[in-house]
Design a protein around this motif. Structure first.
Motif, PDB file in Angstrom:
ATOM      1  N   ARG A   1      24.885  54.766  19.138  1.00  0.00           N
ATOM      2  CA  ARG A   1      25.266  55.088  20.513  1.00  0.00           C
ATOM      3  C   ARG A   1      26.760  55.394  20.497  1.00  0.00           C
ATOM      4  O   ARG A   1      27.502  54.776  19.738  1.00  0.00           O
ATOM      5  CB  ARG A   1      24.960  53.917  21.453  1.00  0.00           C
ATOM      6  N   ASP A   2      27.204  56.295  21.365  1.00  0.00           N
ATOM      7  CA  ASP A   2      28.568  56.816  21.313  1.00  0.00           C
ATOM      8  C   ASP A   2      29.418  56.190  22.427  1.00  0.00           C
ATOM      9  O   ASP A   2      29.126  56.363  23.611  1.00  0.00           O
ATOM     10  CB  ASP A   2      28.518  58.341  21.473  1.00  0.00           C
ATOM     11  N   ALA A   3      30.489  55.486  22.045  1.00  0.00           N
ATOM     12  CA  ALA A   3      31.381  54.880  23.032  1.00  0.00           C
ATOM     13  C   ALA A   3      32.380  55.882  23.591  1.00  0.00           C
ATOM     14  O   ALA A   3      33.066  55.584  24.576  1.00  0.00           O
ATOM     15  CB  ALA A   3      32.129  53.701  22.404  1.00  0.00           C
ATOM     16  N   GLY A   4      32.525  57.046  22.954  1.00  0.00           N
ATOM     17  CA  GLY A   4      33.406  58.085  23.471  1.00  0.00           C
ATOM     18  C   GLY A   4      34.881  57.835  23.213  1.00  0.00           C
ATOM     19  O   GLY A   4      35.729  58.534  23.767  1.00  0.00           O
ATOM     20  N   ARG A   5      35.196  56.845  22.381  1.00  0.00           N
ATOM     21  CA  ARG A   5      36.593  56.518  22.019  1.00  0.00           C
ATOM     22  C   ARG A   5      36.513  55.578  20.828  1.00  0.00           C
ATOM     23  O   ARG A   5      35.433  55.053  20.533  1.00  0.00           O
ATOM     24  CB  ARG A   5      37.313  55.872  23.201  1.00  0.00           C
ATOM     25  N   PRO A   6      37.651  55.351  20.133  1.00  0.00           N
ATOM     26  CA  PRO A   6      37.604  54.443  18.971  1.00  0.00           C
ATOM     27  C   PRO A   6      37.027  53.082  19.374  1.00  0.00           C
ATOM     28  O   PRO A   6      37.462  52.493  20.375  1.00  0.00           O
ATOM     29  CB  PRO A   6      39.071  54.327  18.545  1.00  0.00           C
ATOM     30  N   LEU A   7      36.058  52.625  18.593  1.00  0.00           N
ATOM     31  CA  LEU A   7      35.311  51.406  18.931  1.00  0.00           C
ATOM     32  C   LEU A   7      35.622  50.326  17.906  1.00  0.00           C
ATOM     33  O   LEU A   7      35.116  50.349  16.790  1.00  0.00           O
ATOM     34  CB  LEU A   7      33.812  51.715  18.963  1.00  0.00           C
ATOM     35  N   GLY A   8      36.500  49.371  18.288  1.00  0.00           N
ATOM     36  CA  GLY A   8      36.923  48.328  17.368  1.00  0.00           C
ATOM     37  C   GLY A   8      35.863  47.278  17.130  1.00  0.00           C
ATOM     38  O   GLY A   8      35.682  46.805  16.010  1.00  0.00           O
ATOM     39  N   ALA A   9      35.168  46.896  18.209  1.00  0.00           N
ATOM     40  CA  ALA A   9      34.178  45.827  18.091  1.00  0.00           C
ATOM     41  C   ALA A   9      33.233  45.882  19.277  1.00  0.00           C
ATOM     42  O   ALA A   9      33.588  46.377  20.352  1.00  0.00           O
ATOM     43  CB  ALA A   9      34.870  44.457  18.053  1.00  0.00           C
ATOM     44  N   ALA A  10      32.026  45.379  19.057  1.00  0.00           N
ATOM     45  CA  ALA A  10      31.035  45.242  20.114  1.00  0.00           C
ATOM     46  C   ALA A  10      30.403  43.865  20.005  1.00  0.00           C
ATOM     47  O   ALA A  10      30.259  43.330  18.904  1.00  0.00           O
ATOM     48  CB  ALA A  10      29.954  46.317  19.990  1.00  0.00           C
ATOM     49  N   VAL A  11      30.070  43.288  21.141  1.00  0.00           N
ATOM     50  CA  VAL A  11      29.354  42.010  21.160  1.00  0.00           C
ATOM     51  C   VAL A  11      28.149  42.155  22.076  1.00  0.00           C
ATOM     52  O   VAL A  11      28.202  42.901  23.069  1.00  0.00           O
ATOM     53  CB  VAL A  11      30.240  40.844  21.652  1.00  0.00           C
ATOM     54  N   PRO A  12      27.034  41.474  21.746  1.00  0.00           N
ATOM     55  CA  PRO A  12      25.894  41.528  22.662  1.00  0.00           C
ATOM     56  C   PRO A  12      26.246  40.844  23.975  1.00  0.00           C
ATOM     57  O   PRO A  12      27.067  39.921  24.005  1.00  0.00           O
ATOM     58  CB  PRO A  12      24.800  40.756  21.909  1.00  0.00           C
ATOM     59  N   ARG A  13      25.627  41.324  25.044  1.00  0.00           N
ATOM     60  CA  ARG A  13      25.878  40.768  26.374  1.00  0.00           C
ATOM     61  C   ARG A  13      24.648  39.962  26.781  1.00  0.00           C
ATOM     62  O   ARG A  13      23.517  40.447  26.625  1.00  0.00           O
ATOM     63  CB  ARG A  13      26.115  41.919  27.356  1.00  0.00           C
ATOM     64  N   ALA A  14      24.862  38.751  27.298  1.00  0.00           N
ATOM     65  CA  ALA A  14      23.734  37.953  27.784  1.00  0.00           C
ATOM     66  C   ALA A  14      23.004  38.780  28.837  1.00  0.00           C
ATOM     67  O   ALA A  14      23.616  39.289  29.769  1.00  0.00           O
ATOM     68  CB  ALA A  14      24.242  36.644  28.377  1.00  0.00           C
ATOM     69  N   GLY A  15      21.698  38.968  28.668  1.00  0.00           N
ATOM     70  CA  GLY A  15      20.937  39.771  29.611  1.00  0.00           C
ATOM     71  C   GLY A  15      20.751  41.216  29.188  1.00  0.00           C
ATOM     72  O   GLY A  15      20.051  41.979  29.859  1.00  0.00           O
ATOM     73  N   GLY A  16      21.362  41.633  28.066  1.00  0.00           N
ATOM     74  CA  GLY A  16      21.129  42.966  27.521  1.00  0.00           C
ATOM     75  C   GLY A  16      22.364  43.835  27.510  1.00  0.00           C
ATOM     76  O   GLY A  16      23.296  43.636  28.276  1.00  0.00           O
ATOM     77  N   GLY A  17      22.361  44.831  26.614  1.00  0.00           N
ATOM     78  CA  GLY A  17      23.511  45.701  26.439  1.00  0.00           C
ATOM     79  C   GLY A  17      24.615  45.000  25.660  1.00  0.00           C
ATOM     80  O   GLY A  17      24.396  43.939  25.048  1.00  0.00           O
ATOM     81  N   TRP A  18      25.806  45.607  25.693  1.00  0.00           N
ATOM     82  CA  TRP A  18      26.916  45.114  24.885  1.00  0.00           C
ATOM     83  C   TRP A  18      28.207  45.183  25.689  1.00  0.00           C
ATOM     84  O   TRP A  18      28.315  45.926  26.658  1.00  0.00           O
ATOM     85  CB  TRP A  18      27.072  45.970  23.620  1.00  0.00           C
ATOM     86  N   VAL A  19      29.211  44.400  25.267  1.00  0.00           N
ATOM     87  CA  VAL A  19      30.572  44.586  25.741  1.00  0.00           C
ATOM     88  C   VAL A  19      31.372  45.120  24.556  1.00  0.00           C
ATOM     89  O   VAL A  19      31.226  44.646  23.417  1.00  0.00           O
ATOM     90  CB  VAL A  19      31.171  43.282  26.299  1.00  0.00           C
ATOM     91  N   LEU A  20      32.182  46.127  24.819  1.00  0.00           N
ATOM     92  CA  LEU A  20      32.928  46.834  23.776  1.00  0.00           C
ATOM     93  C   LEU A  20      34.423  46.564  23.916  1.00  0.00           C
ATOM     94  O   LEU A  20      34.940  46.488  25.034  1.00  0.00           O
ATOM     95  CB  LEU A  20      32.713  48.344  23.905  1.00  0.00           C
ATOM     96  N   ALA A  21      35.095  46.444  22.774  1.00  0.00           N
ATOM     97  CA  ALA A  21      36.563  46.545  22.720  1.00  0.00           C
ATOM     98  C   ALA A  21      36.829  47.921  22.136  1.00  0.00           C
ATOM     99  O   ALA A  21      36.624  48.149  20.936  1.00  0.00           O
ATOM    100  CB  ALA A  21      37.143  45.442  21.842  1.00  0.00           C
TER     101      ALA A  21
END
Ligand code: CA
Length: 289
Positions: free
Chosen positions: A52-72
């Motif tokens: 999946r494409d974050a559209g900018r440099p993606l340093g890290a991702a963590v799963p989000r409680a309830g689905g999806g992710w939070v991105l730095a």
């Protein structure tokens, strides 16, 4: 403990980083491509990898409680839904032309810690942030923020500012998310300390950028094992798979010459090894109430 890891990924990316295991899938990022990769694992190889494409440099991702992710990503925190939709959660925390988000991970309370690095990889102008719905700056004067981890008793946080050549330890307060008492934990030899993870025995597994290995250290900082890889740049690692018994290791082609790239056909793939110890899955992001 002397082990050798083997490649387990059908995809080869430029710079695999930030691996995490969550609900039967391995996730990792390809930082400058801005890609979040997810794949299943059949016990031998990763299956059905998809990005999946974050559209900018993606340093890290963590799963989000309830689905999806939070991105730095870029210099902000963002949400990504399972369908790939990206929504900013903060504004830019710094100038994206000077720094970008690098490694990050959730603490035992579900706060997302992530730090930046200068694009020039040398200026000590980066920071470490913690995000739980609002952002707090934890450290300034960082050069290349990497390698977070928390001890199984939740009392110690480990951190790598890669050019220091050290893993540092802090006293960590789970209730408040504050850290104090920074001190050197171990001087890493044979490569630069990049990403890391902590097993169920409280031992650290530290990826050696430029060192072709992952080193294991006991909770007092003594060397306790080595995993060798046939690639120069080893970027991070995490436990996952059935029972948390597999150590997944990310690697990179970044910075390699054309000759090295040809000589290291598996650089940029995920590797795996079963070291005989287990480790926990990723802690999902859970915002403060
Ligand atoms: Ca890194």
């Amino acid at each position: 403990m002397e082990l050798t890891a083997k490649p387990c990924s059908p995809v080869r990316v430029e710079h695999a980083e930030g691996p995490f295991w969550h609900e039967g899938r391995l996730g990792w990022v390809d930082i400058m491509a801005g890609h979040l990769w997810l794949a299943g694992f059949d016990g031998n190889t990763l299956t059905e990898p998809r990005s999946r494409d974050a559209g900018r440099p993606l340093g890290a991702a963590v799963p989000r409680a309830g689905g999806g992710w939070v991105l730095a990503a870029g210099t902000a925190f963002l949400a990504m839904d399972e369908d790939g939709t990206v929504t900013p959660l903060t504004g830019d925390l710094a100038d994206p032309s000077v720094v970008r988000m690098n490694d990050g991970k959730c603490d035992p309370a579900g706060r997302f810690w992530a730090g930046t690095m200068a694009h020039d990889e040398a200026s000590a102008i980066a920071s470490l942030y913690v995000f739980d719905g609002t952002v707090r700056t934890v450290l300034d004067g960082v050069t290349v923020s990497n390698g977070l981890g928390w001890s199984p008793d939740h009392r110690t946080m480990y951190y790598n500012d890669t050019p220091t050549g050290r893993v540092d330890a802090f006293d960590y307060d789970e209730a408040t998310g504050s850290v104090s008492g920074r001190r050197p934990f171990v001087e890493v030899r044979g490569g630069a300390p990049d990403g890391m993870t902590i097993d169920d025995e409280g031992f650290l597994w530290v990826a050696l950028w430029g060192g072709g290995a992952v080193h294991r250290y006991d909770p007092s900082g003594r060397p306790a094992g080595t995993v060798r890889l046939p690639v120069t740049n080893v970027s991070s690692c995490c436990f996952g798979g059935p029972g948390g018994s597999t150590l997944f290791i990310t690697t990179s082609q970044q910075g390699l010459s054309a000759e090295q790239r040809a000589a290291e056909p598996d650089a940029g793939r995920i590797f795996r090894v079963e070291p005989g110890v287990t480790g926990p899955p990723a802690t999902p992001f859970a915002p403060a109430r």
